[in-house]
Design a protein around this motif. Structure first.
Motif, mmCIF file in Angstrom:
data_model
loop_
_atom_site.group_PDB
_atom_site.id
_atom_site.type_symbol
_atom_site.label_atom_id
_atom_site.label_comp_id
_atom_site.label_asym_id
_atom_site.label_seq_id
_atom_site.Cartn_x
_atom_site.Cartn_y
_atom_site.Cartn_z
ATOM 1 N N TYR A 175 60.642 -40.819 -21.231
ATOM 2 C CA TYR A 175 60.880 -39.869 -22.321
ATOM 3 C C TYR A 175 59.936 -40.142 -23.488
ATOM 4 C CZ TYR A 175 65.298 -38.423 -20.098
ATOM 5 O OH TYR A 175 66.253 -37.936 -19.253
ATOM 6 N N LEU B 93 59.303 -36.791 -25.710
ATOM 7 C CA LEU B 93 60.629 -36.215 -25.922
ATOM 8 C C LEU B 93 61.403 -36.949 -27.010
ATOM 9 C CD1 LEU B 93 61.766 -35.599 -22.238
ATOM 10 C CD2 LEU B 93 61.054 -33.896 -23.910
ATOM 11 N N ILE C 250 68.708 -34.655 -25.583
ATOM 12 C CA ILE C 250 67.999 -34.567 -24.305
ATOM 13 C C ILE C 250 68.993 -34.654 -23.150
ATOM 14 C CG2 ILE C 250 66.373 -35.770 -22.778
ATOM 15 C CD1 ILE C 250 64.936 -36.630 -25.461
ATOM 16 N N ARG C 251 69.915 -35.586 -23.255
ATOM 17 C CA ARG C 251 70.921 -35.727 -22.198
ATOM 18 C C ARG C 251 71.815 -34.492 -22.127
ATOM 19 N NH1 ARG C 251 71.677 -39.744 -19.293
ATOM 20 N NH2 ARG C 251 73.935 -39.672 -19.252
ATOM 21 N N LEU D 235 71.008 -31.402 -22.918
ATOM 22 C CA LEU D 235 70.244 -30.288 -22.355
ATOM 23 C C LEU D 235 69.876 -30.510 -20.899
ATOM 24 C CD1 LEU D 235 67.807 -29.603 -25.329
ATOM 25 C CD2 LEU D 235 69.768 -28.199 -24.637
ATOM 26 N N HIS D 236 69.329 -31.667 -20.610
ATOM 27 C CA HIS D 236 68.774 -31.902 -19.267
ATOM 28 C C HIS D 236 69.792 -32.480 -18.288
ATOM 29 C CE1 HIS D 236 66.016 -32.713 -16.077
ATOM 30 N NE2 HIS D 236 66.278 -33.997 -16.132
ATOM 31 N N VAL E 266 68.984 -27.231 -18.714
ATOM 32 C CA VAL E 266 67.573 -26.853 -18.632
ATOM 33 C C VAL E 266 66.812 -27.960 -17.907
ATOM 34 C CG1 VAL E 266 67.598 -25.453 -20.742
ATOM 35 C CG2 VAL E 266 66.982 -27.836 -20.894
ATOM 36 N N LEU F 268 63.651 -30.625 -17.279
ATOM 37 C CA LEU F 268 63.025 -31.576 -18.199
ATOM 38 C C LEU F 268 61.839 -30.932 -18.907
ATOM 39 C CD1 LEU F 268 63.351 -34.405 -19.268
ATOM 40 C CD2 LEU F 268 61.875 -35.216 -17.434
ATOM 41 N N ASP G 226 61.524 -27.777 -19.630
ATOM 42 C CA ASP G 226 62.072 -26.873 -20.638
ATOM 43 C C ASP G 226 62.688 -27.640 -21.801
ATOM 44 O OD1 ASP G 226 61.230 -24.659 -19.259
ATOM 45 O OD2 ASP G 226 63.183 -24.228 -18.358
ATOM 46 N N THR G 227 63.254 -28.807 -21.513
ATOM 47 C CA THR G 227 63.758 -29.659 -22.585
ATOM 48 C C THR G 227 62.612 -30.037 -23.521
ATOM 49 O OG1 THR G 227 65.519 -30.548 -21.196
ATOM 50 C CG2 THR G 227 64.914 -31.846 -23.112
ATOM 51 N N VAL H 282 62.597 -29.409 -27.557
ATOM 52 C CA VAL H 282 62.608 -30.496 -28.540
ATOM 53 C C VAL H 282 61.222 -30.872 -29.028
ATOM 54 C CG1 VAL H 282 64.753 -31.437 -27.607
ATOM 55 C CG2 VAL H 282 62.569 -32.412 -26.879
ATOM 56 N N SER I 9 67.443 -19.982 -19.119
ATOM 57 C CA SER I 9 68.457 -20.969 -18.731
ATOM 58 C C SER I 9 69.836 -20.331 -18.648
ATOM 59 C CB SER I 9 68.477 -22.135 -19.721
ATOM 60 O OG SER I 9 67.245 -22.815 -19.680
#
Length: 147
Positions: free
Chosen positions: A25, A30, A54-55, A57-58, A63, A65, A67-68, A72, A90
């Protein structure tokens, strides 16, 4: 908020992710840059909030990774979709997954109440579903088409 810092191994343990994931990450940009003391990365509350995002979203499957990273990331790239496009796409993907899960639930509930002795092998409703799935996979437009 606190100024307390947590080592990469502490963060990995608390969030239930491998240290390599946190490094990945970081490499992808990220996570905001971690403070370093020697070779050890340390994260503060702000970085942990980003990791939680991140957690959310992904890892919850909302979404991808990539797209994450769009959502972000600090610098929107001309060759990538906008955050709103990612969110819209999404949502459509999730709606499809929800429909698939509802269909799966209906099928399982039917099998649970099917009067056949062995519903998985004998249920005519399931058999029709399977024939339709095979026809679809083979590109057939209707049941009974010649191969």
């Amino acid at each position: 908020m606190t100024d307390e810092r947590y080592s990469i191994s502490q963060v990995a343990r608390c969030f239930g992710v491998p240290v390599s994931t946190l490094r990945y990450y970081d490499d992808l940009g990220l996570l905001p840059a971690a403070e370093r003391r020697g070779n050890v990365r340390y994260y503060g509350h702000a970085e942990l909030c980003w990791l939680a995002l991140i957690r959310c979203l992904h890892h919850r499957g909302l979404v991808s990774l990539a797209d994450t990273a769009v959502l972000v990331g600090e610098d929107p790239a001309a060759d990538r979709p906008s955050g709103r496009e990612v969110l819209t796409s999404s949502i459509e993907t999730i709606k499809g997954r929800i429909a698939d899960l509802r269909n799966a639930q209906r099928l399982l509930e039917h099998l649970l109440t099917c009067p056949r002795a062995d519903p998985v092998r004998e249920c005519p409703y399931l058999r029709a579903e399977l024939v339709q799935a095979v026809d679809h996979a083979l590109g057939r437009t209707g049941v009974g088409d010649a191969p």
